[in-house]
Design an enzyme around this catalytic site. Structure first.
Site, PDB file in Angstrom:
ATOM      1  N   ASP A  52       0.828  -1.203   0.000  1.00 21.61           N
ATOM      2  CA  ASP A  52       0.000   0.000   0.000  1.00 21.61           C
ATOM      3  C   ASP A  52       0.865   1.257   0.000  1.00 21.61           C
ATOM      4  OD1 ASP A  52       0.983  -0.400   2.565  1.00 21.61           O
ATOM      5  OD2 ASP A  52      -0.973  -0.647   3.498  1.00 21.61           O
ATOM      6  N   ASP A 100      -7.860  -2.296  14.142  1.00 17.55           N
ATOM      7  CA  ASP A 100      -9.250  -2.500  13.706  1.00 17.55           C
ATOM      8  C   ASP A 100      -9.389  -3.690  12.751  1.00 17.55           C
ATOM      9  OD1 ASP A 100      -8.081  -1.544  11.385  1.00 17.55           O
ATOM     10  OD2 ASP A 100      -9.359   0.232  11.200  1.00 17.55           O
ATOM     11  N   HIS A 148      -7.549  -4.310  10.021  1.00 19.16           N
ATOM     12  CA  HIS A 148      -7.209  -4.124   8.607  1.00 19.16           C
ATOM     13  C   HIS A 148      -5.906  -4.843   8.268  1.00 19.16           C
ATOM     14  CE1 HIS A 148      -5.013  -0.174   9.744  1.00 19.16           C
ATOM     15  NE2 HIS A 148      -4.066  -0.917   9.189  1.00 19.16           N
ATOM     16  N   GLU A 162      -9.644  -1.242   5.226  1.00 22.32           N
ATOM     17  CA  GLU A 162     -10.320  -0.888   6.464  1.00 22.32           C
ATOM     18  C   GLU A 162     -11.625  -1.674   6.613  1.00 22.32           C
ATOM     19  OE1 GLU A 162      -8.651   0.637   8.504  1.00 22.32           O
ATOM     20  OE2 GLU A 162      -8.002   2.655   7.963  1.00 22.32           O
TER      21      GLU A 162
END
Ligand code: GLP
Length: 259
Positions: free
Chosen positions: A65, A134, A136, A141
């Site tokens: 990413d 979270d 990811h 996400e």
């Protein structure tokens, strides 16, 4: 999915060992590189093994990413992070490490070109991963399509707060958008090796290994992968319901069986 619970140093050696085994068998292998703090000890170990003769000269690598819009020379631009943490420390050939182009004028076209480049290389053999608090992976996400490919994503407030430590503590300096390999892109890699340490990751690791597969915890897609390895320390494993079973399984693992 194999879950290994061990001290952080051992986890890094196991992950680096899997990379070394792959490169010794196939020097032209394609690696998947992750940013974040979780893989740093693996990169240190790979740099050490490089000094002892492990070569990356014929290998290629793809990053997961990239932030959108960070200036080319920004130290937190993921291309620069990967260069500093691993690419410049081993002997990759020039141009062998690629990442999504967060400065492209046409971002959707850059995402499509990135997918094509991974496919042209024959896909990723071994993908190193971290996990966000979270759930990811890369920057997929919660709510990400489980069938997603490389695309633009908006970062959650939680992720921007988690990553503010890399931007002098200022959440406002963390970009709002990124380009990220999708969950289906990551699932196309032949071996997934995820590292997590610390109590802050315990719930995400519990969901990843034992929760229902759901876009709410994107890493849970890894339960559907035929060769996924999850390397966690005691703190990150602290919410695993079957921790004793994972420990016993690893203790009973035959010596000849790699990750
Ligand atoms: C970022 C990266 C992820 C990484 C996550 C966790 O959001 N895009 O690839 O897994 O951070 O980072 P850390 O390992 O620093 O906890």
């Amino acid at each position: 999915m194999e879950v290994v619970i061990a001290p952080a140093g051992e986890l890094a050696r196991l992950a680096a060992g899997a990379v070394e085994e792959l490169l010794r068998a196939r020097p032209e292998a394609v690696l998947g590189l992750a940013t974040g703090s979780s893989p740093l000890a693996v990169y240190d170990e790979l740099a050490r093994r490089h000094k002892e003769g492990l070569s990356f000269a014929r290998a290629r690598a793809f990053m997961l990413d990239e932030y959108v819009g960070l200036p080319a020379d920004h130290p937190e631009r993921y291309r620069n992070v990967i260069k500093k943490e691993i690419a410049s420390r081993v002997d990759f050939a020039p141009g062998a490490v690629q990442g999504p182009d967060g400065l492209a004028a046409d971002l959707p076209a850059a995402c499509a070109a990135y997918e094509a480049a991974i496919a042209d290389a024959g896909g990723v053999d071994l993908q190193i991963l971290g996990i966000g608090t979270d759930g990811h992976i890369a920057f997929n996400e919660p709510g990400s399509s489980l069938a997603s490919r490389t695309r633009i994503k908006t970062l959650t407030r939680q992720t921007r707060e988690d990553n503010a430590r890399f931007f002098g503590g200022s959440v406002d300096d963390v970009p709002r958008h990124c380009l990220t390999q999708g969950l289906a892109t990551i699932m196309s890699a032949r071996h997934l090796v995820l590292l997590a340490s610390g109590r802050a990751k315990a719930e995400a690791v519990h969901q990843l290994v034992e929760g229902p597969v759901s876009a709410m915890w994107p890493a849970t897609i890894m339960q559907l992968h035929p060769h996924a390895t999850v390397l966690v320390d005691d703190a990150a494993a602290s919410r695993l319901q079957l921790a004793d079973y994972y420990r016993q399984t690893y203790a009973d693992k035959p010596d000849w069986q790699g990750l």
